[in-house]
Design a protein around this motif. Structure first.
Motif, mmCIF file in Angstrom:
data_model
loop_
_atom_site.group_PDB
_atom_site.id
_atom_site.type_symbol
_atom_site.label_atom_id
_atom_site.label_comp_id
_atom_site.label_asym_id
_atom_site.label_seq_id
_atom_site.Cartn_x
_atom_site.Cartn_y
_atom_site.Cartn_z
ATOM 1 N N VAL A 144 -10.202 -4.784 -3.842
ATOM 2 C CA VAL A 144 -9.871 -3.812 -4.872
ATOM 3 C C VAL A 144 -9.237 -4.474 -6.087
ATOM 4 O O VAL A 144 -9.470 -4.107 -7.221
ATOM 5 N N HIS A 145 -8.419 -5.478 -5.837
ATOM 6 C CA HIS A 145 -7.628 -6.074 -6.909
ATOM 7 C C HIS A 145 -7.668 -7.588 -6.781
ATOM 8 O O HIS A 145 -7.685 -8.106 -5.664
ATOM 9 N N ASP A 150 0.847 -1.194 0.000
ATOM 10 C CA ASP A 150 0.000 0.000 0.000
ATOM 11 C C ASP A 150 0.882 1.244 0.000
ATOM 12 O O ASP A 150 1.700 1.435 0.890
ATOM 13 N N VAL A 198 -11.888 -1.442 5.927
ATOM 14 C CA VAL A 198 -10.900 -1.582 4.856
ATOM 15 C C VAL A 198 -11.458 -2.483 3.752
ATOM 16 O O VAL A 198 -12.030 -3.531 4.024
ATOM 17 N N ASP A 199 -11.296 -2.032 2.523
ATOM 18 C CA ASP A 199 -11.786 -2.793 1.378
ATOM 19 C C ASP A 199 -10.624 -3.547 0.746
ATOM 20 O O ASP A 199 -9.718 -2.960 0.164
ATOM 21 N N ALA A 204 -7.765 6.671 5.197
ATOM 22 C CA ALA A 204 -6.348 6.456 4.895
ATOM 23 C C ALA A 204 -5.458 7.402 5.691
ATOM 24 O O ALA A 204 -4.354 7.039 6.100
ATOM 25 N N ASN A 231 0.203 4.321 0.529
ATOM 26 C CA ASN A 231 -0.071 5.186 1.668
ATOM 27 C C ASN A 231 0.753 4.752 2.885
ATOM 28 O O ASN A 231 1.417 5.573 3.532
ATOM 29 N N GLU A 252 -3.493 -4.770 -2.999
ATOM 30 C CA GLU A 252 -3.879 -3.377 -2.767
ATOM 31 C C GLU A 252 -5.133 -3.345 -1.911
ATOM 32 O O GLU A 252 -5.986 -4.211 -2.012
ATOM 33 N N VAL A 253 -5.219 -2.333 -1.094
ATOM 34 C CA VAL A 253 -6.389 -2.210 -0.223
ATOM 35 C C VAL A 253 -6.893 -0.774 -0.264
ATOM 36 O O VAL A 253 -6.183 0.125 -0.724
ATOM 37 N N ARG A 254 -8.085 -0.572 0.195
ATOM 38 C CA ARG A 254 -8.628 0.784 0.253
ATOM 39 C C ARG A 254 -9.167 1.018 1.668
ATOM 40 O O ARG A 254 -9.998 0.252 2.147
ATOM 41 N N PHE A 255 -8.628 2.052 2.312
ATOM 42 C CA PHE A 255 -9.046 2.329 3.686
ATOM 43 C C PHE A 255 -10.191 3.329 3.712
ATOM 44 O O PHE A 255 -10.234 4.255 2.891
#
Ligand code: ADP
Ligand code: MG
Length: 609
Positions: free
Chosen positions: A298-299, A260, A294-295, A310, A262, A304-307
């Motif tokens: 994504v991939h 990630d 947290v998602d 973030a 970020n 990869e993750v999506r917070f």
């Protein structure tokens, strides 16, 4: 081409193209499945970097005979059933496509025995063909063998690298997985060689040590924090462990290895100033939070993750790691006096300043940390305040002067530039501009200014002011000297010197340049030097170059010297006029008057960028 439905095989191969990039992806998918099945031991065997064989055996829950075929079918999964499940993923896999994808591009053999089942089953599958299920005697658990990866997709097969490169990726992948599951035993074998064999039941710290090696382990600092639902745990490597690549950064979100940006940025920031800008710290970091925060969807490969927030993650990682680093007496044996000895002396910066006194050098991690601890804004303020106070005092004096002689021009020009001016060693003026720190050689600058002023005056008035001497100054001279004098007389007149022969062996000086007179310059010395020069250089009096040289000499003599202590208003005036003068960056002799340390250079030097 008419519209037609893709064949199931092609659909699976396309899916494989997304998820199965190389042998290491196969390892990851199969190990994920083993972990989801609750395995306590996972045994991975590789042949030819995985090009020929990837074999993953586990002691997990196994697959029931009636589900063996289903497991190989796309979008068949035991892990989620509803969209709500998707929002709170706890397992490694959930798409139900790994086995179907892998078998579509390889020759697969799936053998499994479910817990509680009397026997196991084995099934072979390749491309779009699933063989018939056969019984097999085996222990509880699952063994998946994947041979001849990409045998039927030549384009993808071509993209695989050599066995050692592919094995490198597998090794890296499995280490990342093993780090996150210290309770599970992991064994990796390439051909016949065991790469690592990690026992089950380790603590996270033990697993870190086991994977990173004993020598590194003692240079790792354990940290943790728990704020607003975000839990961090990990081990941060001393700055000296920093490497050229991020290969030794193990970052996990809810147990999944992630890459990630970020989080990686937050880590880099935490080490800012402690390691080279291009270096990557060694770190193990586990971020744990509510799955809903947290998602991970994504991939397809889920790195990869999506917070949801973030910034909160970034801030907490940065603060936790940085505090841990700075709160640490990293190298207790380092001494401040003299040279530093340190067992972690990978980073070294020579901060020795010019001067007789050797300055302490930043050579060890400890010094870096000390340095940052010392960067106390109140300290900086202290020095600044002192200077400001002095300036304020001077301003009060100036104001008094102003009222006295009603001449505000000078003090006006001092004031704006008086901020933060400093004279050091009575030789250099230190100030700042928008680009950084400016260090000025006071003599060189003053000389430059003198030259410009004098030259300007000659252009405007034809000659410089001259001071008539009550009695002429006598200089002994030869006939040749007197001839030279007569030749350069027009030049001397321009600079305010009136001199003539007084008899065969004598020169009489009747008037001297006011500027030089005021500065206490000895007429004999100055005129002799000038005549020496004129003879040497074959001056022609109308020559512009000759005038320049003579003005150089004058400027040099009249300018403040290194070692002259200057009053604040003199400093201020120098700086104020500096801006008005062309070519102020070089003295008339071409030496620089000014050195600038740009903020960029400083940041580079202090390893802050
Ligand atoms: P997913 O993991 O996304 O569910 P897979 O294609 O990887 O999809 O696996 C399909 C199903 O097969 C899983 O949901 C699981 O029920 C079963 N399975 C696969 N591998 C194993 C294993 N090693 N042990 C037990 N069950 C397994
Ligand atoms: Mg899976």
């Amino acid at each position: 081409m008419p519209i037609a439905k893709l064949s199931p095989l092609l659909v699976n191969q396309i899916a494989a193209g997304e998820v199965i990039e190389r042998p290491a992806s196969v390892v990851k998918e199969l190990v994920d499945n083993a972990l989801d099945a609750g395995a306590t031991r996972i045994d991975v065997q590789i042949a030819e970097g995985g090009r020929d064989l990837v074999r993953v055996a586990d002691d997990g829950a196994g697959i029931g005979l009636d589900e063996m075929e289903l497991a190989l079918t796309p979008h068949a999964t035991s892990k989620i059933a509803t969209a709500d499940d998707l929002a709170a993923i706890q397992t490694m896999g959930f798409r139900g496509e790994a086995l179907a994808s892998i078998m579509s591009v390889s020759r697969m053999r799936l053998a499994s025995r479910a817990r509680g089942a009397e026997a196991g089953g084995v099934i072979e599958a390749s491309g779009d063909r699933i063989g018939s299920l056969a019984p097999i005697g085996s222990a509880v658990g699952t063994v998946v063998e994947v041979r001849n990866l990409f045998f039927n997709t030549p384009a993808r097969r071509k993209f695989m690298r050599g066995a050692s490169t592919e094995f490198g990726h597998i090794n890296d992948m499995l280490r990342r997985l093993a780090m996150a599951h210290p309770s599970v035993g992991f064994k990796l074998t390439h051909q016949t060689r065991v790469t690592f064999d990690l026992p089950p039941g380790q603590t996270p710290a033990q697993r870190c040590m086991a994977l990173l090696g004993d020598d590194v382990a003692e240079a790792m600092l354990e940290f943790d924090s728990d704020e607003r639902g975000i839990k961090l745990w990990g081990m941060a490597g001393l700055p000296s462990l920093a490497r050229a690549t991020a290969k030794y950064q193990y970052v996990y979100v809810n147990g999944r290895p992630v890459r990630d940006r970020n989080i990686m940025h937050a880590i880099k920031e935490a080490y800012r100033g402690l390691i080279e800008p291009s270096a990557q710290p060694m770190i193990v970091l586990f971020v744990t939070m509510q799955p809903r925060e947290v998602d991970v969807n994504v991939h397809p490969t889920k790195s990869e993750v999506r917070f949801a927030d973030a910034n909160a993650v970034h801030g907490q990682v940065l603060a936790t790691v940085r505090q841990r680093l700075l709160a640490t007496d990293l190298v207790p044996q380092a001494r401040l006096a003299g040279g530093f000895k340190s067992s972690f002396s990978a980073s070294s910066v020579d901060l020795t300043a010019a001067g007789e006194q050797p300055q302490p050098q930043i050579e060890s991690t400890r010094d870096f940390v000390d340095y940052f601890k010392r960067m106390d804004p109140t300290q900086k303020g202290f020095i600044y305040q002192q200077v400001k106070q002095e300036m304020a005092d001077d301003r009060e004096d100036d104001q008094a002067d102003e009222q006295r002689d009603d001449e505000p021009a000078l003090t006006e020009s001092i004031r704006p530039s008086a901020q933060s001016i400093l004279q050091v060693h009575n030789s250099y003026i230190v100030t700042q501009d928008e680009h950084g720190i400016v260090i000025i050689d006071q003599h060189a600058l003053h000389e430059r200014m003198m030259f410009e002023t004098l030259y300007d005056r000659i252009c405007k008035h034809g000659a410089l002011e001259s001071q008539r001497l009550i009695t002429p100054v006598i200089i002994d001279a030869t006939a040749g000297r007197i001839a030279t004098l007569e030749q350069v007389q027009p030049l001397l007149a321009k600079i305010g010197i009136e001199a003539e022969a007084m008899g065969p062996n004598t020169i009489g000086v009747h008037a001297f340049a006011t500027l030089l007179f005021d500065r206490g310059v000895d007429p004999v010395e100055f005129i002799e030097a000038l005549l020496d020069r004129a003879e040497e250089q074959q001056y022609s009096p109308s020559d512009e170059a000759a005038l320049h040289e003579v003005l150089d000499m004058m400027s040099c003599k009249a300018a403040v010297k290194a070692g002259d202590s200057l009053r604040p208003e003199e400093l201020g005036e120098l700086l104020a006029r500096r801006d008005q003068i062309e070519r102020a960056s070089n003295c008339p002799h071409g030496r620089p008057t000014t050195v600038r340390l740009s903020l960029r250079d400083l940041e580079k030097h202090f390893k802050r960028s």
